[in-house]
Design a protein around this motif. Structure first.
Motif, PDB file in Angstrom:
ATOM      1  N   PRO A  14      45.943  46.155  50.141  1.00  0.00           N
ATOM      2  CA  PRO A  14      46.849  45.442  51.028  1.00  0.00           C
ATOM      3  C   PRO A  14      46.360  44.030  51.336  1.00  0.00           C
ATOM      4  O   PRO A  14      45.182  43.724  51.106  1.00  0.00           O
ATOM      5  N   GLY A  20      39.914  39.008  47.674  1.00  0.00           N
ATOM      6  CA  GLY A  20      39.273  37.732  47.347  1.00  0.00           C
ATOM      7  C   GLY A  20      37.763  37.809  47.541  1.00  0.00           C
ATOM      8  O   GLY A  20      36.991  37.306  46.716  1.00  0.00           O
ATOM      9  N   GLY A  90      46.002  40.060  42.946  1.00  0.00           N
ATOM     10  CA  GLY A  90      47.312  39.718  43.526  1.00  0.00           C
ATOM     11  C   GLY A  90      48.473  39.895  42.571  1.00  0.00           C
ATOM     12  O   GLY A  90      49.629  39.676  42.933  1.00  0.00           O
ATOM     13  N   GLN A  97      56.385  43.913  37.487  1.00  0.00           N
ATOM     14  CA  GLN A  97      55.255  43.044  37.110  1.00  0.00           C
ATOM     15  C   GLN A  97      54.217  43.828  36.315  1.00  0.00           C
ATOM     16  O   GLN A  97      53.634  43.310  35.354  1.00  0.00           O
ATOM     17  N   PHE A 141      32.830  37.674  60.180  1.00  0.00           N
ATOM     18  CA  PHE A 141      32.179  38.407  59.086  1.00  0.00           C
ATOM     19  C   PHE A 141      31.281  37.517  58.226  1.00  0.00           C
ATOM     20  O   PHE A 141      30.119  37.818  58.011  1.00  0.00           O
ATOM     21  N   ASP A 162      50.581  31.932  56.412  1.00  0.00           N
ATOM     22  CA  ASP A 162      51.130  33.304  56.436  1.00  0.00           C
ATOM     23  C   ASP A 162      50.177  34.283  57.130  1.00  0.00           C
ATOM     24  O   ASP A 162      50.342  35.495  57.029  1.00  0.00           O
ATOM     25  N   THR A 198      36.162  50.427  55.913  1.00  0.00           N
ATOM     26  CA  THR A 198      36.584  49.370  56.837  1.00  0.00           C
ATOM     27  C   THR A 198      35.666  48.152  56.742  1.00  0.00           C
ATOM     28  O   THR A 198      35.901  47.164  57.412  1.00  0.00           O
TER      29      THR A 198
HETATM   30  P1  G5P Z   1      47.830  36.664  48.248  1.00  0.00           P
HETATM   31  O1  G5P Z   1      47.152  35.378  48.370  1.00  0.00           O
HETATM   32  O2  G5P Z   1      47.598  37.518  47.050  1.00  0.00           O
HETATM   33  P2  G5P Z   1      47.360  38.975  49.949  1.00  0.00           P
HETATM   34  O3  G5P Z   1      48.259  39.101  51.115  1.00  0.00           O
HETATM   35  O4  G5P Z   1      47.511  39.983  48.898  1.00  0.00           O
HETATM   36  O5  G5P Z   1      47.544  37.457  49.580  1.00  0.00           O
HETATM   37  P3  G5P Z   1      44.962  38.149  51.000  1.00  0.00           P
HETATM   38  O6  G5P Z   1      45.584  37.813  52.322  1.00  0.00           O
HETATM   39  O7  G5P Z   1      44.552  36.997  50.114  1.00  0.00           O
HETATM   40  O8  G5P Z   1      45.867  39.112  50.241  1.00  0.00           O
HETATM   41  P4  G5P Z   1      42.519  39.563  50.432  1.00  0.00           P
HETATM   42  O9  G5P Z   1      42.245  38.620  49.311  1.00  0.00           O
HETATM   43  O10 G5P Z   1      42.734  40.998  50.108  1.00  0.00           O
HETATM   44  O11 G5P Z   1      43.711  39.054  51.344  1.00  0.00           O
HETATM   45  O12 G5P Z   1      41.350  39.509  51.500  1.00  0.00           O
HETATM   46  P5  G5P Z   1      40.157  38.430  51.734  1.00  0.00           P
HETATM   47  O13 G5P Z   1      40.703  37.057  51.827  1.00  0.00           O
HETATM   48  O14 G5P Z   1      39.038  38.700  50.792  1.00  0.00           O
HETATM   49  O15 G5P Z   1      39.667  38.923  53.186  1.00  0.00           O
HETATM   50  C1  G5P Z   1      40.483  38.730  54.308  1.00  0.00           C
HETATM   51  C2  G5P Z   1      39.623  38.206  55.471  1.00  0.00           C
HETATM   52  O16 G5P Z   1      38.758  39.267  55.888  1.00  0.00           O
HETATM   53  C3  G5P Z   1      38.710  37.018  55.101  1.00  0.00           C
HETATM   54  O17 G5P Z   1      38.594  36.178  56.229  1.00  0.00           O
HETATM   55  C4  G5P Z   1      37.346  37.696  54.815  1.00  0.00           C
HETATM   56  O18 G5P Z   1      36.250  36.810  55.059  1.00  0.00           O
HETATM   57  C5  G5P Z   1      37.399  38.832  55.841  1.00  0.00           C
HETATM   58  N1  G5P Z   1      36.620  40.025  55.499  1.00  0.00           N
HETATM   59  C6  G5P Z   1      36.374  40.593  54.290  1.00  0.00           C
HETATM   60  N2  G5P Z   1      35.644  41.700  54.427  1.00  0.00           N
HETATM   61  C7  G5P Z   1      35.407  41.863  55.762  1.00  0.00           C
HETATM   62  C8  G5P Z   1      34.701  42.821  56.541  1.00  0.00           C
HETATM   63  O19 G5P Z   1      34.100  43.787  56.042  1.00  0.00           O
HETATM   64  N3  G5P Z   1      34.711  42.651  57.901  1.00  0.00           N
HETATM   65  C9  G5P Z   1      35.339  41.586  58.505  1.00  0.00           C
HETATM   66  N4  G5P Z   1      35.295  41.476  59.840  1.00  0.00           N
HETATM   67  N5  G5P Z   1      36.025  40.658  57.790  1.00  0.00           N
HETATM   68  C10 G5P Z   1      36.044  40.793  56.451  1.00  0.00           C
HETATM   69  O20 G5P Z   1      49.425  36.457  48.339  1.00  0.00           O
HETATM   70  C11 G5P Z   1      49.989  35.606  49.294  1.00  0.00           C
HETATM   71  C12 G5P Z   1      51.480  35.535  49.098  1.00  0.00           C
HETATM   72  O21 G5P Z   1      51.778  34.965  47.821  1.00  0.00           O
HETATM   73  C13 G5P Z   1      52.915  35.592  47.225  1.00  0.00           C
HETATM   74  C14 G5P Z   1      53.486  36.516  48.301  1.00  0.00           C
HETATM   75  O22 G5P Z   1      54.417  35.776  49.083  1.00  0.00           O
HETATM   76  C15 G5P Z   1      52.230  36.870  49.104  1.00  0.00           C
HETATM   77  O23 G5P Z   1      52.541  37.307  50.420  1.00  0.00           O
HETATM   78  N6  G5P Z   1      52.478  36.330  46.025  1.00  0.00           N
HETATM   79  C16 G5P Z   1      53.268  37.062  45.239  1.00  0.00           C
HETATM   80  N7  G5P Z   1      54.586  37.362  45.298  1.00  0.00           N
HETATM   81  C17 G5P Z   1      55.086  38.166  44.335  1.00  0.00           C
HETATM   82  N8  G5P Z   1      54.325  38.698  43.350  1.00  0.00           N
HETATM   83  C18 G5P Z   1      53.014  38.421  43.237  1.00  0.00           C
HETATM   84  N9  G5P Z   1      52.255  38.949  42.242  1.00  0.00           N
HETATM   85  C19 G5P Z   1      52.418  37.573  44.227  1.00  0.00           C
HETATM   86  N10 G5P Z   1      51.166  37.124  44.425  1.00  0.00           N
HETATM   87  C20 G5P Z   1      51.211  36.373  45.525  1.00  0.00           C
END
Ligand code: G5P
Ligand code: MG
Length: 223
Positions: A14, A20, A90, A97, A141, A162, A198
Motif C-alpha cells: 500500500p 521506496g 509502483g 497493467q 524514522f 498527495d 510495522t
Molecule cells: P507512488 O509514488 O507509487 P504510493 O502511494 O504507492 O506512491 P508511496 O507513498 O511512494 O507509495 P512507499 O514508497 O511505499 O510510499 O513508502 P516510502 O516512501 O518508502 O515510506 C513512506 C514514509 O514512511 C517515508 O517517510 C519513510 O521514511 C517512512 N518509513 C519507512 N519505514 C518506516 C518505519 O519503519 N517507521 C517509520 N516511522 N517510518 C517509516 O504513486 C503516487 C501516485 O502516482 C500515481 C497514482 O496517482 C498514485 O497515487 N501512480 C499510478 N497510477 C496508476 N498506475 C500506476 N502504476 C501508478 N504509479 C503511480
C-alpha cells in the motif's frame, strides 16, 4: 553483488508501506536498477511536461492514472534497460497493467510489503522527499542530517501534495479496490512473497535474506 543473469523483480504494498525505502536498500545491496512510477510522474510534474501537467490533478486527488498511459510510460523505460536487472516500484497497480507487463517481460519475484493502514497514516504526515532522486526521509524514522535538506545534494526537501490525510485515505481505497487483486494474480503464478510488519528495519532483514537465497539460485541455473 554482481548478478550472473537478468533478475526482474516487482515491489508492491500500500501507499507508504515502505516500497521506496526498501527499494533503496535493495538497489544498494543487489545492484538492481530502480524504476519507480511515482518518481517518474513527480519528475514530470516538476519539469512541467505535458504529461505532468495533465496528470497532476489526478495524482493530487489520490486517483490512479489511466492504464494505457502508465503502461506506455513504464514499459518504454523497461525496454530501454535491455538486459539489465531491475526492480519495479509502483507498477503494475491494476490487473490490466500486470497483463501489459507480462506481454513485455517475465517477472522473477514480487515482494509484497504488508503494513497495516493505521501505521501508514501516521508515517505519511512526516514524510519528506527529494523529488529529483526520489530519496525519502521521515522526521521520526530516518530524518535528514539537516532538517529540510537532502543529505546527498544539499537541495531542499518537499512534502508531497498527495500526503494530506484526506488524499492518503483515497489512495488506500484505490489500493484496496484496484491493486489488491494484482497480489492474487501474482500469487496464482507462484511468484508472490509477502513480508508483514510495522517497521521497515524488522522487515528488511527478511527481504534481504530472501533475495540472497533467490539470486544465487538464478545464477546457478545459468552455470
Ligand atoms: P507512488 O509514488 O507509487 P504510493 O502511494 O504507492 O506512491 P508511496 O507513498 O511512494 O507509495 P512507499 O514508497 O511505499 O510510499 O513508502 P516510502 O516512501 O518508502 O515510506 C513512506 C514514509 O514512511 C517515508 O517517510 C519513510 O521514511 C517512512 N518509513 C519507512 N519505514 C518506516 C518505519 O519503519 N517507521 C517509520 N516511522 N517510518 C517509516 O504513486 C503516487 C501516485 O502516482 C500515481 C497514482 O496517482 C498514485 O497515487 N501512480 C499510478 N497510477 C496508476 N498506475 C500506476 N502504476 C501508478 N504509479 C503511480
Ligand atoms: Mg514510493
Amino acid at each position: 553483488m554482481v548478478l550472473q543473469r537478468v533478475f526482474r523483480a516487482v515491489i508492491m504494498g500500500p501507499p507508504g508501506s515502505g516500497k521506496g525505502t526498501v527499494s533503496g536498500r535493495i538497489i544498494k545491496t543487489f545492484g538492481l536498477k530502480h524504476i519507480s512510477s511515482g518518481d517518474i510522474l513527480r519528475n514530470n510534474i516538476r519539469a512541467k511536461t505535458e504529461l505532468g501537467l495533465l496528470m497532476k490533478a489526478c495524482i493530487d486527488q489520490g486517483q490512479l492514472l489511466p492504464d494505457d498511459v502508465m503502461a506506455r510510460l513504464i514499459l518504454h523505460d523497461l525496454r530501454a534497460l535491455g538486459n539489465d536487472s531491475w526492480l519495479l516500484d509502483g507498477f503494475p497497480r491494476t490487473i490490466l497493467q500486470a497483463e501489459a507487463l507480462d506481454d513485455t517481460s517475465s517477472v522473477d519475484t514480487v515482494i509484497n510489503l504488508n503494513v497495516p493502514f493505521e501505521t501508514i497514516k501516521k508515517r505519511l504526515s512526516s514524510r519528506w522527499t527529494h523529488t529529483p532522486s526520489g530519496r525519502v526521509y521521515n522526521t521520526d524514522f530516518n530524518p535528514p542530517k539537516v532538517l529540510g535538506v537532502d543529505d546527498v545534494t544539499g537541495e531542499p526537501l518537499e512534502q508531497r501534495d498527495d500526503d494530506t490525510p484526506h488524499t492518503v485515505s483515497r489512495r488506500l481505497k484505490a489500493y484496496e479496490n484496484q491493486t489488491e487483486p494484482v497480489l492474487e494474480y501474482y500469487r496464482s503464478k507462484g511468484v508472490l512473497e509477502t513480508f508483514s510488519g510495522t517497521e521497515t528495519n524488522k522487515i528488511w532483514p527478511h527481504v534481504e535474506a530472501y533475495l540472497h537465497r533467490k539470486l544465487p539460485t538464478l545464477s546457478q541455473k545459468v552455470a
